[in-house]
Design an enzyme around this catalytic site. Structure first.
Site, PDB file in Angstrom:
ATOM      1  N   GLY A 110       0.830  -1.209   0.000  1.00  0.00           N
ATOM      2  CA  GLY A 110       0.000   0.000   0.000  1.00  0.00           C
ATOM      3  C   GLY A 110       0.860   1.252   0.000  1.00  0.00           C
ATOM      4  O   GLY A 110       0.575   2.229  -0.717  1.00  0.00           O
ATOM      5  N   THR A 111       1.928   1.225   0.762  1.00  0.00           N
ATOM      6  CA  THR A 111       2.807   2.391   0.860  1.00  0.00           C
ATOM      7  C   THR A 111       3.515   2.658  -0.467  1.00  0.00           C
ATOM      8  O   THR A 111       3.729   3.818  -0.846  1.00  0.00           O
ATOM      9  CB  THR A 111       3.849   2.170   1.984  1.00  0.00           C
ATOM     10  OG1 THR A 111       3.130   1.910   3.190  1.00  0.00           O
ATOM     11  CG2 THR A 111       4.749   3.378   2.167  1.00  0.00           C
ATOM     12  N   THR A 131       7.486  -5.499   5.378  1.00  0.00           N
ATOM     13  CA  THR A 131       6.236  -6.131   5.807  1.00  0.00           C
ATOM     14  C   THR A 131       6.555  -7.556   6.239  1.00  0.00           C
ATOM     15  O   THR A 131       7.399  -8.223   5.626  1.00  0.00           O
ATOM     16  CB  THR A 131       5.144  -6.187   4.708  1.00  0.00           C
ATOM     17  OG1 THR A 131       4.156  -7.149   5.101  1.00  0.00           O
ATOM     18  CG2 THR A 131       5.657  -6.618   3.351  1.00  0.00           C
ATOM     19  N   ASP A 133       4.635  -9.843   5.748  1.00  0.00           N
ATOM     20  CA  ASP A 133       3.979 -10.716   4.759  1.00  0.00           C
ATOM     21  C   ASP A 133       4.901 -11.122   3.607  1.00  0.00           C
ATOM     22  O   ASP A 133       4.593 -12.062   2.881  1.00  0.00           O
ATOM     23  CB  ASP A 133       2.745 -10.023   4.170  1.00  0.00           C
ATOM     24  CG  ASP A 133       1.641  -9.841   5.194  1.00  0.00           C
ATOM     25  OD1 ASP A 133       1.762 -10.399   6.293  1.00  0.00           O
ATOM     26  OD2 ASP A 133       0.666  -9.130   4.886  1.00  0.00           O
ATOM     27  N   ARG A 288      -8.185 -27.821  18.069  1.00  0.00           N
ATOM     28  CA  ARG A 288      -7.987 -26.574  18.812  1.00  0.00           C
ATOM     29  C   ARG A 288      -7.302 -25.551  17.904  1.00  0.00           C
ATOM     30  O   ARG A 288      -6.516 -25.925  17.030  1.00  0.00           O
ATOM     31  CB  ARG A 288      -7.105 -26.803  20.036  1.00  0.00           C
ATOM     32  CG  ARG A 288      -7.748 -27.674  21.108  1.00  0.00           C
ATOM     33  CD  ARG A 288      -8.835 -26.902  21.859  1.00  0.00           C
ATOM     34  NE  ARG A 288      -9.316 -27.646  23.003  1.00  0.00           N
ATOM     35  CZ  ARG A 288     -10.275 -28.562  22.966  1.00  0.00           C
ATOM     36  NH1 ARG A 288     -10.874 -28.850  21.813  1.00  0.00           N
ATOM     37  NH2 ARG A 288     -10.651 -29.191  24.064  1.00  0.00           N
TER      38      ARG A 288
HETATM   39  O1  F6P Z   1       1.225  -5.547   7.880  1.00  0.00           O
HETATM   40  C1  F6P Z   1       0.781  -6.735   7.401  1.00  0.00           C
HETATM   41  C2  F6P Z   1      -0.168  -7.376   8.378  1.00  0.00           C
HETATM   42  O2  F6P Z   1       0.526  -7.769   9.528  1.00  0.00           O
HETATM   43  C3  F6P Z   1      -0.929  -8.535   7.770  1.00  0.00           C
HETATM   44  O3  F6P Z   1      -0.249  -9.751   7.855  1.00  0.00           O
HETATM   45  C4  F6P Z   1      -2.200  -8.527   8.559  1.00  0.00           C
HETATM   46  O4  F6P Z   1      -3.249  -9.069   7.803  1.00  0.00           O
HETATM   47  C5  F6P Z   1      -2.440  -7.068   8.829  1.00  0.00           C
HETATM   48  O5  F6P Z   1      -1.170  -6.448   8.759  1.00  0.00           O
HETATM   49  C6  F6P Z   1      -3.066  -6.744  10.146  1.00  0.00           C
HETATM   50  O6  F6P Z   1      -3.310  -5.384  10.188  1.00  0.00           O
HETATM   51  P1  F6P Z   1      -3.634  -4.527  11.481  1.00  0.00           P
HETATM   52  O7  F6P Z   1      -2.365  -4.417  12.284  1.00  0.00           O
HETATM   53  O8  F6P Z   1      -4.075  -3.235  10.951  1.00  0.00           O
HETATM   54  O9  F6P Z   1      -4.672  -5.291  12.247  1.00  0.00           O
END
Ligand code: F6P
Length: 370
Positions: A110-111, A131, A133, A288
Site C-alpha cells: 500500500g505504501t 512487511t 507478509d 484446537r
Molecule cells: O502488515 C501486514 C499485516 O501484519 C498482515 O499480515 C495482517 O493481515 C495485517 O497487517 C493486520 O493489520 P492490522 O495491524 O491493521 O490489524
C-alpha cells in the site's frame, strides 16, 4: 540536502534499523539534514515532525516497532473530521516547507502505491520494502518477514508436544491476508502436516482425508498451519468472479462488486475456527485453534532483518545522493538495486505454485488441502 522519512502501514521488525541506517549514513556520509514525520501519512498531513539528529538515531537498532509511529492512512483518502478527502497537495506543501529534497517512505504494498501518487504529483520519493507478509513485488525479501517467520515457527514447534499428548488437530493461524509466505515458511520449518494459504484454495474434505490417513498410519495428531487469508475453493471462486466484474466494469456495477468482495473478505474472520469445527466433525479428532496475531509483528528484529534493513537503508542514501528518485530500493539475487515505483505499485508477490518450498513440502507429503 534534506531528507524526510516516514513509516506507513502495519509496523514490522527492522523498521528502526532502517531509520537508523538512513539517518546515520545521510548525516555521516553526506552531511544531510534528516527529519521524520510521525504516524505515517497522517503526520505528514498534520506536519508533525521530529528532527532525526544523531542522538535520536542511537540505541534503536534492536528496538521493535517504529520510533516514528505509523498509520494505515492513504494520502488521497484521508479521514478529515469524518469526511474523506484527498490531502496529497497539503502533504507536498509540508515537504516543501521543510525544504526536503526527497521523502523516504518505508512500507509494504500500500505504501508503495501511496508513495508513487506523491511522486507523480510532483514530490520526489524513494521507498524501502517492509512487511512481515513478504509480498512486496520487485524485491526478493522484505524486512520483518524473517523475524515473524521465526516467531510463527516457534509457535508451531510448541504446539507439537501438546497436540501429540492430547491426540488433537492443532490449527495455528498466522498472518498473511493475501499471501501465504509466513504460513508456508513456518509450516515447512515447523513440520506442519497441512499448510493452507490464500494462493491454494482448499477443500475441507481433502484436509480431513489427509488427517485420517495420518491417523491410520499411527499418527493420532496433526498440525495445520493456516494463513489468515486461506479460503475454501467455493469462496475463492466467488471472490475471483467478483474481482473480474470489478475490473471489467464501471459505475454502480463496479461499486457493488467491490462492496460484495469486501464483505466476502471480511467473512474470512473466524474462518480458522469454522475450519477446526469442520475437521473435528469429519475426523472425530478434537481440534484446537491458536491465533498468533500481532505477536508476530512485535519485539526484537532478527539478525537477518537488521542486516537487510541496514543494507537497504544505507544504499537508499547512496542512491538518493546519486540522484535516483521514484524508486524502491530492493534486494535481488544478493544485490541491492533500485526498481521503478511504476513497476512495483499495484502488484503483489504471492507464492508461485512451483516455488521450491511448495515442492519440498509436497515431496514430504504435506497436504495443501487440494
Ligand atoms: O502488515 C501486514 C499485516 O501484519 C498482515 O499480515 C495482517 O493481515 C495485517 O497487517 C493486520 O493489520 P492490522 O495491524 O491493521 O490489524
Amino acid at each position: 540536502m534534506n531528507i524526510g522519512i516516514l513509516t506507513a502501514g502495519g509496523d514490522s521488525p527492522g523498521l528502526n534499523a532502517a531509520i537508523r541506517a538512513i539517518g546515520k549514513s545521510a548525516i555521516r556520509s553526506y552531511d544531510m539534514q534528516v527529519i521524520g514525520f510521525l504516524d505515517g501519512f497522517r503526520g505528514l498531513m498534520q506536519n508533525r515532525i521530529v528532527r532525526l539528529d544523531p542522538d535520536k538515531l542511537s540505541g534503536i537498532l534492536t528496538v521493535g516497532g517504529t520510533i516514528l509511529g505509523t498509520s494505515r492512512d492513504k494520502p488521497h483518502k484521508m479521514d478529515v473530521g469524518g469526511t474523506e478527502m484527498d490531502m496529497t497537495s497539503l502533504m507536498i506543501e509540508n515537504c516543501e516547507q521543510h525544504q526536503l529534497d526527497v521523502l523516504v517512505c518505508l512500507g509494504g504494498g500500500g505504501t508503495q502505491k501511496n508513495a508513487l501518487r506523491l511522486h507523480k504529483q510532483g514530490f520526489p520519493v524513494v521507498t524501502l520494502p517492509k512487511t512481515i507478509d513478504n509480498d512486496v513485488w520487485g524485491t526478493d525479501a522484505t524486512f520483518g518477514f524473517d523475524t515473524a517467520l521465526s516467531i510463527a515457527t516457534e509457535a508451531i514447534d510448541r504446539v507439537h508436544s501438546t497436540a501429540h499428548s492430547h491426540h488433537r488437530i492443532m490449527l495455528v493461524e498466522v498472518m498473511g491476508h493475501n499471501a501465504g509466505w509466513l504460513a508456508l515458511g513456518a509450516g515447512l520449518a515447523g513440520g506442519a502436516d497441512v499448510i493452507l494459504i490464500p494462493e491454494f484454495p482448499y477443500d475441507v474434505n481433502v484436509i480431513a482425508d489427509a488427517i485420517s490417513v495420518r491417523r491410520g498410519a499411527g499418527s493420532s495428531f496433526s498440525i495445520v498451519a493456516v494463513s489468515e487469508g486461506a479460503r475454501p475453493m467455493d469462496l475463492h471462486l466467488q471472490m475471483e468472479e467478483l474481482r473480474e466484474i470489478a475490473a471489467s466494469s464501471e459505475g454502480d456495477v463496479k461499486k457493488d462488486a467491490k462492496a460484495a468482495l469486501a464483505a466476502l473478505d471480511a467473512s474470512l474472520e473466524g474462518n480458522t475456527q469454522r475450519l477446526a469445527a469442520q475437521l473435528q466433525e469429519l475426523t472425530g479428532l478434537e481440534a484446537r485453534v491458536t491465533i498468533l496475531g500481532h505477536v508476530q509483528r512485535g519485539g526484537i528484529p532478527s539478525a537477518v532483518d537488521r542486516l537487510l534493513a541496514t543494507r537497504l537503508g544505507t544504499a537508499a542514501v547512496d542512491f538518493i545522493a546519486a540522484g535516483e528518485r521514484g524508486v524502491m530500493v530492493a534486494t535481488r539475487g544478493g544485490h541491492t538495486v533500485t526498481v521503478p515505483l511504476e513497476e512495483v505499485a499495484g502488484k503483489r508477490q504471492t507464492v508461485p505454485h512451483d516455488h521450491r518450498w511448495v515442492q519440498s513440502a509436497s515431496t514430504l507429503g504435506v497436504s495443501f488441502g487440494q
